[in-house]
Write an enzyme that holds these catalytic residues in place. Structure first.
Site, PDB file in Angstrom:
ATOM      1  N   ASP A 105     -47.513 -21.205 -30.006  1.00  0.00           N
ATOM      2  CA  ASP A 105     -48.961 -20.763 -29.728  1.00  0.00           C
ATOM      3  C   ASP A 105     -49.699 -20.792 -31.376  1.00  0.00           C
ATOM      4  OD1 ASP A 105     -48.851 -17.842 -31.824  1.00  0.00           O
ATOM      5  OD2 ASP A 105     -48.756 -17.175 -29.906  1.00  0.00           O
ATOM      6  N   HIS A 120     -40.033 -24.075 -32.267  1.00  0.00           N
ATOM      7  CA  HIS A 120     -39.664 -24.781 -30.797  1.00  0.00           C
ATOM      8  C   HIS A 120     -41.550 -24.730 -30.640  1.00  0.00           C
ATOM      9  CE1 HIS A 120     -36.807 -21.140 -29.023  1.00  0.00           C
ATOM     10  NE2 HIS A 120     -36.786 -22.370 -29.378  1.00  0.00           N
ATOM     11  N   CYS A 128     -48.079 -39.392 -26.745  1.00  0.00           N
ATOM     12  CA  CYS A 128     -47.967 -40.194 -25.802  1.00  0.00           C
ATOM     13  C   CYS A 128     -46.155 -40.579 -25.341  1.00  0.00           C
ATOM     14  CB  CYS A 128     -48.688 -41.207 -26.215  1.00  0.00           C
ATOM     15  SG  CYS A 128     -48.272 -42.770 -24.976  1.00  0.00           S
ATOM     16  N   CYS A 131     -46.552 -44.179 -26.478  1.00  0.00           N
ATOM     17  CA  CYS A 131     -46.846 -45.026 -27.972  1.00  0.00           C
ATOM     18  C   CYS A 131     -46.321 -44.249 -28.965  1.00  0.00           C
ATOM     19  CB  CYS A 131     -48.662 -45.693 -27.959  1.00  0.00           C
ATOM     20  SG  CYS A 131     -49.760 -44.357 -27.523  1.00  0.00           S
ATOM     21  N   CYS A 149     -52.503 -41.214 -21.593  1.00  0.00           N
ATOM     22  CA  CYS A 149     -52.689 -41.258 -22.758  1.00  0.00           C
ATOM     23  C   CYS A 149     -53.862 -43.006 -22.700  1.00  0.00           C
ATOM     24  CB  CYS A 149     -51.291 -42.060 -23.486  1.00  0.00           C
ATOM     25  SG  CYS A 149     -51.959 -42.981 -25.106  1.00  0.00           S
ATOM     26  N   CYS A 151     -52.727 -45.520 -22.977  1.00  0.00           N
ATOM     27  CA  CYS A 151     -52.055 -46.638 -22.649  1.00  0.00           C
ATOM     28  C   CYS A 151     -51.558 -46.016 -21.472  1.00  0.00           C
ATOM     29  CB  CYS A 151     -51.056 -46.582 -23.656  1.00  0.00           C
ATOM     30  SG  CYS A 151     -49.952 -45.821 -23.610  1.00  0.00           S
ATOM     31  N   THR A 189     -38.384 -10.413 -30.845  1.00  0.00           N
ATOM     32  CA  THR A 189     -38.010 -11.047 -29.895  1.00  0.00           C
ATOM     33  C   THR A 189     -36.646 -10.175 -30.318  1.00  0.00           C
ATOM     34  OG1 THR A 189     -35.981 -12.637 -30.743  1.00  0.00           O
ATOM     35  CG2 THR A 189     -36.733 -11.919 -32.347  1.00  0.00           C
ATOM     36  N   SER A 190     -36.033 -11.026 -28.742  1.00  0.00           N
ATOM     37  CA  SER A 190     -35.301 -10.439 -27.577  1.00  0.00           C
ATOM     38  C   SER A 190     -33.579 -11.307 -28.876  1.00  0.00           C
ATOM     39  CB  SER A 190     -34.745 -10.487 -26.841  1.00  0.00           C
ATOM     40  OG  SER A 190     -35.123 -11.919 -26.212  1.00  0.00           O
ATOM     41  N   ILE A 230     -45.439  -4.410 -32.890  1.00  0.00           N
ATOM     42  CA  ILE A 230     -45.424  -4.656 -34.017  1.00  0.00           C
ATOM     43  C   ILE A 230     -46.904  -4.395 -34.470  1.00  0.00           C
ATOM     44  CG2 ILE A 230     -45.574  -6.842 -33.545  1.00  0.00           C
ATOM     45  CD1 ILE A 230     -42.734  -7.422 -35.419  1.00  0.00           C
TER      46      ILE A 230
HETATM   47  P1  CNA Z   1     -38.365 -12.510 -25.472  1.00  0.00           P
HETATM   48  O1  CNA Z   1     -36.835 -13.104 -25.028  1.00  0.00           O
HETATM   49  O2  CNA Z   1     -39.014 -11.878 -24.598  1.00  0.00           O
HETATM   50  O3  CNA Z   1     -38.353 -11.129 -25.853  1.00  0.00           O
HETATM   51  C1  CNA Z   1     -39.637 -10.607 -26.634  1.00  0.00           C
HETATM   52  C2  CNA Z   1     -38.939  -9.157 -27.878  1.00  0.00           C
HETATM   53  O4  CNA Z   1     -40.297  -8.665 -27.994  1.00  0.00           O
HETATM   54  C3  CNA Z   1     -38.796  -9.012 -25.795  1.00  0.00           C
HETATM   55  O5  CNA Z   1     -37.692  -8.098 -26.741  1.00  0.00           O
HETATM   56  C4  CNA Z   1     -39.702  -7.290 -26.338  1.00  0.00           C
HETATM   57  O6  CNA Z   1     -39.044  -5.630 -26.343  1.00  0.00           O
HETATM   58  C5  CNA Z   1     -40.841  -7.207 -27.412  1.00  0.00           C
HETATM   59  N1  CNA Z   1     -41.867  -6.819 -27.981  1.00  0.00           N
HETATM   60  C6  CNA Z   1     -42.355  -7.624 -26.258  1.00  0.00           C
HETATM   61  N2  CNA Z   1     -44.035  -6.855 -27.238  1.00  0.00           N
HETATM   62  C7  CNA Z   1     -44.006  -6.275 -28.581  1.00  0.00           C
HETATM   63  C8  CNA Z   1     -44.678  -5.909 -29.117  1.00  0.00           C
HETATM   64  N3  CNA Z   1     -46.306  -5.611 -28.812  1.00  0.00           N
HETATM   65  N4  CNA Z   1     -44.116  -5.340 -30.172  1.00  0.00           N
HETATM   66  C9  CNA Z   1     -42.564  -5.726 -30.126  1.00  0.00           C
HETATM   67  N5  CNA Z   1     -41.702  -6.247 -29.952  1.00  0.00           N
HETATM   68  C10 CNA Z   1     -41.838  -6.626 -28.569  1.00  0.00           C
HETATM   69  O7  CNA Z   1     -38.646 -13.723 -26.432  1.00  0.00           O
HETATM   70  P2  CNA Z   1     -38.281 -14.483 -27.726  1.00  0.00           P
HETATM   71  O8  CNA Z   1     -39.549 -14.542 -28.264  1.00  0.00           O
HETATM   72  O9  CNA Z   1     -37.097 -13.623 -28.167  1.00  0.00           O
HETATM   73  O10 CNA Z   1     -37.463 -15.357 -27.105  1.00  0.00           O
HETATM   74  C11 CNA Z   1     -37.728 -17.219 -27.155  1.00  0.00           C
HETATM   75  C12 CNA Z   1     -38.574 -17.512 -26.118  1.00  0.00           C
HETATM   76  C13 CNA Z   1     -40.101 -17.115 -25.739  1.00  0.00           C
HETATM   77  C14 CNA Z   1     -39.273 -18.472 -27.398  1.00  0.00           C
HETATM   78  O11 CNA Z   1     -38.879 -20.025 -26.649  1.00  0.00           O
HETATM   79  C15 CNA Z   1     -40.644 -18.415 -26.890  1.00  0.00           C
HETATM   80  O12 CNA Z   1     -41.248 -20.009 -27.003  1.00  0.00           O
HETATM   81  C16 CNA Z   1     -40.924 -18.175 -26.213  1.00  0.00           C
HETATM   82  N6  CNA Z   1     -42.504 -17.727 -25.265  1.00  0.00           N
HETATM   83  C17 CNA Z   1     -43.761 -17.849 -26.505  1.00  0.00           C
HETATM   84  C18 CNA Z   1     -44.157 -17.747 -26.450  1.00  0.00           C
HETATM   85  C19 CNA Z   1     -46.209 -17.822 -28.089  1.00  0.00           C
HETATM   86  O13 CNA Z   1     -45.637 -18.823 -27.870  1.00  0.00           O
HETATM   87  N7  CNA Z   1     -46.441 -16.674 -27.872  1.00  0.00           N
HETATM   88  C20 CNA Z   1     -44.139 -16.511 -25.039  1.00  0.00           C
HETATM   89  C21 CNA Z   1     -43.493 -16.543 -24.360  1.00  0.00           C
HETATM   90  C22 CNA Z   1     -42.546 -17.364 -24.276  1.00  0.00           C
HETATM   91 ZN    ZN Z   2     -50.137 -43.913 -25.290  1.00  0.00          ZN
END
Ligand code: CNA
Ligand code: ZN
Length: 237
Positions: A105, A120, A128, A131, A149, A151, A189-190, A230
């Site tokens: 994001d 990621h 594109c 090109c 694009c 092109c 993150t999970s 968080i």
């Molecule tokens: P996930 O598997 O969805 O896990 C998210 C984790 O965060 C869970 O364990 C939740 O309990 C925890 N959580 C949610 N909100 C909060 C908070 N406010 N405070 C603390 N903990 C919280 O997401 P992961 O990132 O582990 O999985 C990886 C994927 C999700 C990646 O490939 C990302 O690209 C993809 N993703 C990204 C976005 C983004 O860019 N914002 C959004 C949705 C998914």
């Molecule tokens: Zn192009």
């Protein structure tokens, strides 16, 4: 000493902090994650999200891919929250050396972070497939259906889809940052998406902190686990 105080003390004692994060870092900015109860995986679609945002589906159904992508994965007005902002502040002070993120994001950069390793990719970079010409996110959003694009080629996001490889340079820089860290904070993150999640195993230090709403497989190894939002935690630092 309460958990926040312990976290503050650990940061004070460290010289080389690295943050490893995921979608939970941005939920308080209004971007849904994948695995929370209100995350994308709990919403009902004809196909599971990991099917739609896979390489195979993108190639075979670009129209449907972009419909889902623009509607469910792009949050143009999202702003950094207290976690993004505090991490940028810690970097500016010389405490924090890198943010390694699974997010696409761009909110860490918007908050002012400089060394952001995007495992990621990013929705803000688009190119594109024929090109290589680069395009902005706004170009992709403004396109009717599949963005094209000048092109004629398809413009795709520089985002790692399921079935695609991660960028080697980003992996190597992440391994280096994590191996050299004297404190690793893992948050929002999970830790179930590989190979990204395996990178934390390169951390060998004695200050491993987890800030996550739900339990993860690494909790038992951590020196400090904070099960809370968080943004709320970082706003108190
Ligand atoms: P996930 O598997 O969805 O896990 C998210 C984790 O965060 C869970 O364990 C939740 O309990 C925890 N959580 C949610 N909100 C909060 C908070 N406010 N405070 C603390 N903990 C919280 O997401 P992961 O990132 O582990 O999985 C990886 C994927 C999700 C990646 O490939 C990302 O690209 C993809 N993703 C990204 C976005 C983004 O860019 N914002 C959004 C949705 C998914
Ligand atoms: Zn192009």
């Amino acid at each position: 000493m309460d958990a926040i105080e312990r976290l503050r003390k650990m940061i004070d004692e460290s010289k080389n902090v690295v943050f490893f994060g995921g979608a939970g870092v941005s939920t308080e900015s209004g971007i849904p994650d994948f695995r929370s109860v209100d995350g994308l995986y709990s919403q009902k679609y004809d196909l599971p999200p990991e099917t739609i945002i896979s390489h195979g589906y993108f190639v075979s159904h670009p129209e449907e891919f972009f419909r889902f992508y623009k509607d469910k994965m792009i949050f143009r007005d999202a702003k950094p929250n207290a976690c993004h902002l505090k991490l940028a502040e810690l970097e500016a002070k010389g405490k924090l050396k890198a943010v390694v993120t699974q997010n696409i994001d761009g909110l860490h950069q918007l908050a002012g972070s400089k060394n952001v390793l995007e495992l990621h990719g990013s929705v803000h970079r688009n190119y594109c497939m024929s090109c290589g010409k680069k395009y902005s996110l706004d170009y992709v959003l403004a396109a009717d259906g599949v963005p094209k694009c000048v092109c004629g080629g398809i413009v795709r996001p520089d985002v790692v889809l399921y079935e695609e490889m991660l960028d080697n340079d980003v992996i190597e820089a992440s391994i280096k940052a994590i191996s050299n860290a004297d404190m690793l904070i893992i948050g929002g993150t999970s830790l179930v998406v590989y190979p990204a999640a395996s990178l934390i195993n390169f951390y060998r230090g004695e200050r491993l902190v987890l800030v996550n709403k739900s339990a993860t497989g690494v909790d038992s190894r951590a020196d400090l686990v904070i099960s809370d939002s968080i943004g709320k935690v970082f706003s108190q630092l």
